[in-house]
Scaffold this motif. Structure first.
Motif, PDB file in Angstrom:
ATOM      1  N   LYS A   1       0.859  -1.172   0.000  1.00 42.86           N
ATOM      2  CA  LYS A   1       0.000   0.000   0.000  1.00 42.86           C
ATOM      3  C   LYS A   1       0.905   1.234   0.000  1.00 42.86           C
ATOM      4  O   LYS A   1       2.127   1.096   0.081  1.00 42.86           O
ATOM      5  N   VAL A   2       0.311   2.385  -0.078  1.00 42.45           N
ATOM      6  CA  VAL A   2       1.116   3.595  -0.016  1.00 42.45           C
ATOM      7  C   VAL A   2       0.662   4.396   1.194  1.00 42.45           C
ATOM      8  O   VAL A   2      -0.527   4.471   1.491  1.00 42.45           O
ATOM      9  N   LEU A   3       1.617   4.949   1.916  1.00 38.96           N
ATOM     10  CA  LEU A   3       1.304   5.866   3.012  1.00 38.96           C
ATOM     11  C   LEU A   3       2.080   7.150   2.758  1.00 38.96           C
ATOM     12  O   LEU A   3       2.950   7.197   1.896  1.00 38.96           O
TER      13      LEU A   3
ATOM     14  N   ILE B   1      -7.463   8.445   3.401  1.00 43.18           N
ATOM     15  CA  ILE B   1      -6.804   9.208   4.470  1.00 43.18           C
ATOM     16  C   ILE B   1      -6.958  10.703   4.204  1.00 43.18           C
ATOM     17  O   ILE B   1      -7.318  11.483   5.087  1.00 43.18           O
ATOM     18  N   ASP B   2      -6.697  11.124   2.951  1.00 42.09           N
ATOM     19  CA  ASP B   2      -6.815  12.543   2.630  1.00 42.09           C
ATOM     20  C   ASP B   2      -8.254  13.026   2.736  1.00 42.09           C
ATOM     21  O   ASP B   2      -8.524  14.123   3.219  1.00 42.09           O
ATOM     22  N   LEU B   3      -9.194  12.189   2.284  1.00 40.00           N
ATOM     23  CA  LEU B   3     -10.595  12.628   2.345  1.00 40.00           C
ATOM     24  C   LEU B   3     -11.052  12.759   3.801  1.00 40.00           C
ATOM     25  O   LEU B   3     -11.789  13.679   4.148  1.00 40.00           O
TER      26      LEU B   3
ATOM     27  N   VAL C   1      -5.439  19.974   0.823  1.00 40.32           N
ATOM     28  CA  VAL C   1      -5.751  18.546   0.997  1.00 40.32           C
ATOM     29  C   VAL C   1      -6.892  18.136   0.060  1.00 40.32           C
ATOM     30  O   VAL C   1      -6.911  17.019  -0.480  1.00 40.32           O
ATOM     31  N   ALA C   2      -7.833  19.064  -0.187  1.00 39.17           N
ATOM     32  CA  ALA C   2      -8.929  18.750  -1.129  1.00 39.17           C
ATOM     33  C   ALA C   2      -8.372  18.586  -2.537  1.00 39.17           C
ATOM     34  O   ALA C   2      -8.738  17.651  -3.262  1.00 39.17           O
ATOM     35  N   ALA C   3      -7.459  19.468  -2.924  1.00 36.76           N
ATOM     36  CA  ALA C   3      -6.929  19.430  -4.296  1.00 36.76           C
ATOM     37  C   ALA C   3      -6.045  18.205  -4.525  1.00 36.76           C
ATOM     38  O   ALA C   3      -5.969  17.682  -5.629  1.00 36.76           O
ATOM     39  N   ARG C   4      -5.378  17.744  -3.463  1.00 34.02           N
ATOM     40  CA  ARG C   4      -4.442  16.627  -3.673  1.00 34.02           C
ATOM     41  C   ARG C   4      -5.107  15.263  -3.525  1.00 34.02           C
ATOM     42  O   ARG C   4      -4.581  14.250  -4.006  1.00 34.02           O
ATOM     43  N   ALA C   5      -6.274  15.202  -2.845  1.00 35.56           N
ATOM     44  CA  ALA C   5      -6.841  13.912  -2.432  1.00 35.56           C
ATOM     45  C   ALA C   5      -6.995  12.934  -3.596  1.00 35.56           C
ATOM     46  O   ALA C   5      -6.695  11.749  -3.451  1.00 35.56           O
ATOM     47  N   LEU C   6      -7.451  13.421  -4.744  1.00 34.07           N
ATOM     48  CA  LEU C   6      -7.764  12.497  -5.840  1.00 34.07           C
ATOM     49  C   LEU C   6      -6.709  12.485  -6.937  1.00 34.07           C
ATOM     50  O   LEU C   6      -6.862  11.792  -7.946  1.00 34.07           O
ATOM     51  N   LEU C   7      -5.628  13.261  -6.752  1.00 32.61           N
ATOM     52  CA  LEU C   7      -4.601  13.306  -7.812  1.00 32.61           C
ATOM     53  C   LEU C   7      -4.040  11.922  -8.096  1.00 32.61           C
ATOM     54  O   LEU C   7      -3.741  11.571  -9.230  1.00 32.61           O
ATOM     55  N   VAL C   8      -3.895  11.121  -7.029  1.00 34.93           N
ATOM     56  CA  VAL C   8      -3.281   9.811  -7.195  1.00 34.93           C
ATOM     57  C   VAL C   8      -4.113   8.907  -8.122  1.00 34.93           C
ATOM     58  O   VAL C   8      -3.583   8.039  -8.800  1.00 34.93           O
ATOM     59  N   THR C   9      -5.403   9.165  -8.216  1.00 35.96           N
ATOM     60  CA  THR C   9      -6.224   8.339  -9.107  1.00 35.96           C
ATOM     61  C   THR C   9      -5.939   8.640 -10.570  1.00 35.96           C
ATOM     62  O   THR C   9      -6.369   7.907 -11.456  1.00 35.96           O
TER      63      THR C   9
END
Ligand code: SF4
Length: 435
Positions: free
Chosen positions: A119-121, A241-243, A270-278
């Motif tokens: 997983k990633v942390l 985690i971010d959400l 945190v809102a802008a970064r939360a879904l970047l990984v997707t």
């Protein structure tokens, strides 16, 4: 070498097992002595304890595009640590140690006595490779079968040390219990949880960068390009985690009469970064807002009305206090967007069709209707290579896999997907070349 060795015995003398071993069969008894010596010569693990020879790892990110961690590297490091540990591994019998590079379980961590899945942390500044620790699979016996259950999370760096300490303790206590399961239920599971806590902390990148590099990797861990496969399920933990952090901050700020600019800026961040990984984008604190605009706003997934907010807070975080309402609405847009995410990492939001796209001049047009994956992506890349940075390509693609895959792959390479418009039975995808 093995095939050559076994050729004299004819067909049906070799089988692969589900735990990544071979079974040699249908060999005459008279040949066993010689065969044993020859096999011993070609396999360094041949006469090692079963715990070492039966341990399993999936391909992990060495070849698997869906993976998060280099599971083979983690297994090798762990076996090396165990070989030097002084633990009587033979006494542990057929203890099953399994590693998967992500939750998909190709390394069969669900049937492990002690298993790990990648997983990633994230620390305050960097992502790092980590594993969820599972234990206690039970495969036979009167009491029925059980899959291994999660006990905790640890950074990949600490997996060998945790395994050594756990097995050291188990080896010293095993004689007091009839089975491993009995040991786990009486004291092993709580001891393992204690070890997960002990080994969970991660120093800053500056203090020890080795925590931010996976076992066997030649460069630091990065999420760039992840999330573009059909099911990068290991990424969802970090999104959640971010959400959760975003929702906590939003609630905290909602109950505050005097809203301070920096917590608001943190909420926007945190809102802008939360879904970047997707979208296969590694989170770098200095480029969160640029990346968000590129992969969500330019793609029509989030409204352009947030652009002034980003312009203001990029140059002055304290300006966030003037955009309190926009920031709260941004977090709500992120919640909506996440709720629309399907298992193939596609978003389905009304923003995609409602929002008018700005007029763009197309510099090159190609028609890839009838061209299947992955050749349509290859041809798209070739077309992009003919353009200068900032120029625009329009590609016609078929519905289904082509329009699901090509825009994601293009975005993962850093280009901007400006729009995706459905026309009859196909799609027009407009791409701005990076650079
Ligand atoms: S478990 Fe994950 S990383 Fe391992 S091979 Fe399967 S999909 Fe790839």
């Amino acid at each position: 070498v093995l095939a050559d060795l076994l050729e004299p015995f004819g067909d049906d003398c070799l089988r692969c097992t589900h735990d990544q071993n071979f079974v040699v069969r249908n060999v005459p008894a008279s040949a066993l002595d010689t065969l044993y010596l020859l096999l011993k010569r070609i396999s360094p693990l041949y006469d090692q304890p079963p715990l070492l020879t039966n341990a399993v790892a999936c391909a992990g990110t060495s070849t698997c595009q869906l993976g998060i961690c280099l599971s083979r590297g983690a297994l090798e490091a762990t076996l090396e640590t165990l070989s030097r540990s002084g633990i009587d591994l033979d006494a542990l019998g057929n203890f099953r140690l399994h590693f998967s590079g992500c939750p998909n379980s190709c390394g069969q961590h669900g049937i492990a006595h002690l298993g790990f899945h990648g997983k990633v942390l994230r620390s305050a500044t960097h992502s790092y490779p980590a594993y969820s620790v599972v234990a206690g699979a039970h495969l036979d016996g009167q009491e029925g079968s059980l899959l291994a259950v999660k006990v905790g999370d640890v950074p990949a760096k600490n997996v060998p040390s945790l395994t050594r300490e756990f097995l050291m303790q188990y080896a010293s206590r095993a004689a007091a219990f009839a089975t491993y399961r009995a040991y786990l239920e009486a004291e092993g599971r709580s001891y393992l949880a204690t070890l997960c806590d002990k080994f969970s902390s991660v120093p800053t990148y500056e203090a020890d960068p080795s925590f931010y590099r996976d076992w066997g990797a030649e460069s630091d861990f990065s999420l760039d390009g992840r999330g573009t496969g059909e099911c990068a399920s290991g990424l969802f933990d970090i999104v959640e985690i971010d959400l959760a952090k975003m929702r906590d901050l939003r609630q905290t700020l909602g109950g505050t009469s005097v809203v301070k600019p920096l917590p608001l800026f943190e909420l926007a961040e945190v809102a802008a970064r939360a879904l970047l990984v997707t979208r296969g984008v590694e989170v770098d604190a200095t480029t969160i807002f640029e990346n968000f605009e590129r992969v969500f706003i330019d793609a029509g997934l989030v409204s352009r009305r947030f652009t002034p907010l980003f312009c203001a807070i990029k140059v002055n975080p304290e300006a966030a206090v003037r955009y309190e309402r926009d920031i709260i609405e941004l977090t709500e847009a992120i919640d909506t967007l996440y709720a629309s995410l399907d298992e193939t990492l596609q978003f389905h939001t009304p923003e995609q069709v409602k929002e008018p796209q700005p007029h763009v001049t197309v510099d090159l047009h190609i028609d890839l209707r009838g061209v299947t994956c992955p050749m349509n992506f290859v041809k798209t890349k070739m077309a992009l290579s003919r353009l200068e940075g900032g120029q625009v390509l329009e590609v016609l693609l078929d519905s289904g896999a082509p329009v699901e895959n090509v825009p994601k792959s293009v975005a993962a390479e850093g280009h901007g997907v400006i729009s995706q418009t459905t026309i009859d039975d196909h799609w027009a995808v407009v791409i701005r070349k990076a650079g």
